[in-house]
Design a protein around this motif. Sequence first.
Motif, mmCIF file in Angstrom:
data_model
loop_
_atom_site.group_PDB
_atom_site.id
_atom_site.type_symbol
_atom_site.label_atom_id
_atom_site.label_comp_id
_atom_site.label_asym_id
_atom_site.label_seq_id
_atom_site.Cartn_x
_atom_site.Cartn_y
_atom_site.Cartn_z
ATOM 1 N N CYS A 1 38.955 34.069 32.987
ATOM 2 C CA CYS A 1 39.064 32.824 33.966
ATOM 3 C C CYS A 1 40.158 31.796 33.348
ATOM 4 N N ILE B 1 37.024 36.268 36.203
ATOM 5 C CA ILE B 1 37.392 36.273 37.476
ATOM 6 C C ILE B 1 37.621 37.599 38.024
ATOM 7 N N ARG B 2 37.061 37.872 39.210
ATOM 8 C CA ARG B 2 37.154 39.207 39.734
ATOM 9 C C ARG B 2 38.046 39.347 40.872
ATOM 10 N N THR B 3 39.268 40.147 40.855
ATOM 11 C CA THR B 3 40.020 40.024 42.364
ATOM 12 C C THR B 3 40.217 41.423 42.742
ATOM 13 N N GLN B 4 40.415 41.332 44.035
ATOM 14 C CA GLN B 4 40.544 42.715 44.529
ATOM 15 C C GLN B 4 41.861 43.013 45.028
ATOM 16 N N GLN B 5 42.361 44.089 44.354
ATOM 17 C CA GLN B 5 43.902 44.614 44.721
ATOM 18 C C GLN B 5 43.880 45.905 45.182
ATOM 19 N N CYS C 1 34.860 29.980 37.788
ATOM 20 C CA CYS C 1 34.117 31.348 37.607
ATOM 21 C C CYS C 1 32.668 31.131 37.701
ATOM 22 N N SER D 1 39.432 42.581 36.743
ATOM 23 C CA SER D 1 38.648 41.327 35.949
ATOM 24 C C SER D 1 39.576 40.455 34.910
ATOM 25 N N GLN D 2 39.616 39.582 35.296
ATOM 26 C CA GLN D 2 40.575 38.672 34.095
ATOM 27 C C GLN D 2 39.706 37.499 33.621
ATOM 28 N N THR E 1 39.501 46.775 41.405
ATOM 29 C CA THR E 1 38.734 45.436 40.990
ATOM 30 C C THR E 1 39.419 44.927 39.699
ATOM 31 N N THR F 1 35.585 46.574 33.259
ATOM 32 C CA THR F 1 35.872 45.286 32.404
ATOM 33 C C THR F 1 36.184 45.440 31.187
#
Length: 378
Positions: free
Chosen positions: A193, A180-184, A174, A190-191, A188, A114
């Motif tokens: 929110c 906000i964490r998203t799986q791609q 959040c 982290s952006q 992972t 992050t």
Amino acid sequence: MNHKRDYYEVLGVGREAGDQEIKSAYRKLALQYHPDRNPDNKEEATERFKEITEAYTVLADPQKRAAYDRFGHAGVSGAAGPQPDFSSTIFADFGDIFGSFSDLFGFGDIFGQTRTRQRGAERGADLRYDLEISFEEAAAGLETKIKIPRMETCSDCNGRGARRGSQPATCPACGGRGQIRTQQGFFTLSQTCPQCRGMGQIIREACPTCHGEGRTREERVLGIKIPAGVEDGMRLRVSGEGEAGSQGGPAGDLYVVLRVREHPFFERQGSDLYCTIPISLTQAALGAEIKVPTLRGHEKLTIPEGTQPNTVFRLRGLGLPSVEKRGHGDLYVKVQVIIPAHLNREQRRILESLAPAFRVDNSPLKKRVSEKAKNSFG
Ligand SMILES: [Zn+2]
Ligand SMILES: [Zn+2]
């Protein structure tokens, strides 16, 4: 969890392999299975890429490698789970491989790392204001007022953005973390929110004045003081008079950039002034007292007898004040001897009668000119 392959086997090296061997084995495989290089088989390549990268991070680290050698996978899979702990050295060592997708995700967002971003409070932007002043104003200094449009802290909510008396609520998107964490794929991300913009809190009732922004655009009139002696292009920093910070952050600074108009008569170099004054043939020859314009009026200047064209006289202290308050510069006056372009009959008669007395045949310069001519042509 599925069966995990042996790390040495994954990299295709023996258990006694040295650091260099492990490194070059990883490089070769990383290039082979780079997801960008396998567009037709991206998913499988990504899985392999993840596997070799995980193996490499363990075997390249002496401590982890020792733990792996003793306890196998159990020795290195900690509480963090299967997500390998990627150190930034892997980016330094293999930046060329990672380069292409670091660009895609932003460096450091890969592998769940992050980016640290301060939440909320941000310093306001610096502002620039171009101010044109006259030559005389630059010389004498100036107090003036300027009008700047800028963002200011909303006075109704003191920058909180919430209607007076209302309380902010925890951001539902959040959960108050601001991220906000998203799986791609196996990344992972982290952006910040988007709903609370990293604040972790949302405003339930927006301040009607600033619509929840906490700042409003105002036209602010500021009095500024310009010291005497400023030059074109100088920047004055007015601390804290830039835009208001958001969420209680400090204000930016205001930079006033000075444009000093040229003077029709004086030229300037630092705090010294330069000008050219015409004098007549007779004033130069006989001497005279002339009046020289200065920034404050006029000054007398004595032209001595026999003054040559383009002689420069210095009038001490009649230049501009130095902006660092180290006294005044000087005024340099160059005299331009005007040779009359037209003579009336009377002037012609007098000058002709003088001509024999002003022959230059015996002047040292004339002698040098004659010798030079002889050497060149004779
Ligand atoms: Zn949020
Ligand atoms: Zn407000």
